[in-house]
Design a protein around this motif. Structure first.
Motif, short mmCIF file in Angstrom:
data_model
loop_
_atom_site.label_atom_id
_atom_site.label_comp_id
_atom_site.label_asym_id
_atom_site.label_seq_id
_atom_site.Cartn_x
_atom_site.Cartn_y
_atom_site.Cartn_z
N LEU A 30 0.82 -1.21 0.00
CA LEU A 30 0.00 0.00 0.00
C LEU A 30 0.86 1.27 0.00
CD1 LEU A 30 -2.86 -0.93 2.51
CD2 LEU A 30 -2.95 -0.90 0.01
N VAL B 93 -10.07 2.32 -2.18
CA VAL B 93 -10.64 1.92 -0.90
C VAL B 93 -12.15 2.16 -0.97
CG1 VAL B 93 -10.62 2.23 1.59
CG2 VAL B 93 -8.52 2.59 0.28
N GLY C 90 -14.60 -0.19 3.54
CA GLY C 90 -13.24 -0.46 3.99
C GLY C 90 -12.52 -1.54 3.21
N THR C 91 -13.20 -2.21 2.29
CA THR C 91 -12.54 -3.20 1.45
C THR C 91 -11.80 -2.51 0.32
OG1 THR C 91 -14.51 -3.44 0.06
CG2 THR C 91 -14.30 -4.93 1.97
N TYR C 92 -11.00 -3.28 -0.41
CA TYR C 92 -10.20 -2.72 -1.49
C TYR C 92 -10.67 -3.25 -2.84
CZ TYR C 92 -6.95 -1.31 2.21
OH TYR C 92 -6.39 -0.75 3.32
#
Length: 214
Positions: free
Chosen positions: A54, A65, A69-71
């Motif tokens: 990151l 993002v 909160g996931t990518y």
């Protein structure tokens, strides 16, 4: 690093990026109790390797993002990854989101314990993510040329030991004895580098033996 003729070695950024139609739901796998940094659970966003990625500019340019909160990964125009760091971030995000392309071949994936043993033995990470396998350092870099032969031999040893488990219908983590038996078989192959195998036998005792794990 990619090992030729290795049943687990299927590094291909292009095919991974285009394999969404063959992706399948996978289980989270076994969790090793670990109070330190996480290295071998490639589906965990807190993975230390992922956190290092990151901080990489090329990864930052392609990552998003989400509100939860996931990518998400925004691939290059041709769907490929231009560096090992980008490729690794892409497949780790795939794992984090609960999807992986079909496992290469019919081999059983390595357990978290197996991956931890490989890291402890070699100092490098046997990446098992997104349906592909390769070996990289903690920052997503390939194995330096000085270490390639040793790490290749170690991967061949793990690969043969895991294959032996599959053939005999055995489950669970690879043991040091499993690895030693595989190594003894590989030393009998034509052209085997005795110096490298002598080094690996010594490393098995020093880094994975009873005294090292006590």
């Amino acid at each position: 690093m990619q090992i030729s003729d290795n049943r687990y070695s299927v590094y291909s950024s292009n095919s991974l990026a285009k394999s969404s139609s063959t992706m399948k739901q996978t289980s989270s796998g076994e969790q090793a109790q670990n109070t330190g940094p996480i290295f071998t659970d490639y589906s965990d966003p807190k993975n230390a390797i992922f956190q290092n990625l990151l901080k990489t500019a090329s990864v930052q340019d392609n990552i998003k993002v989400n509100e939860d909160g996931t990518y998400s990964w925004n691939p290059n125009a041709d769907g490929s990854a231009s560096s090992t760091q980008e490729w690794l971030a892409m497949v780790m995000i795939t794992e984090q989101n609960g999807l992986s392309s079909k496992d290469p071949g019919a081999m059983t994936p390595y357990s978290t314990g197996d991956l931890e043993k490989f890291r402890q033995l070699t100092g490098y990470n046997l990446i098992q993510a997104g349906g592909a396998y390769t070996v990289l350092d903690d920052y997503g870099n390939p194995v330096p040329s000085d270490d390639v032969a040793k790490v290749q031999a170690a991967w061949d040893m793990f690969d043969l030991a895991k294959g032996g488990q599959d053939v005999n219908g055995i489950s669970g983590d690879l043991t040091v004895d499993n690895l030693r038996q595989a190594a003894e078989g590989l030393t009998q192959q034509k052209g085997a580098n005795k110096a490298i195998w002598d080094t690996l036998f010594k490393m098995l005792d020093e880094r994975l033996g009873p005294d090292a794990l006590a």
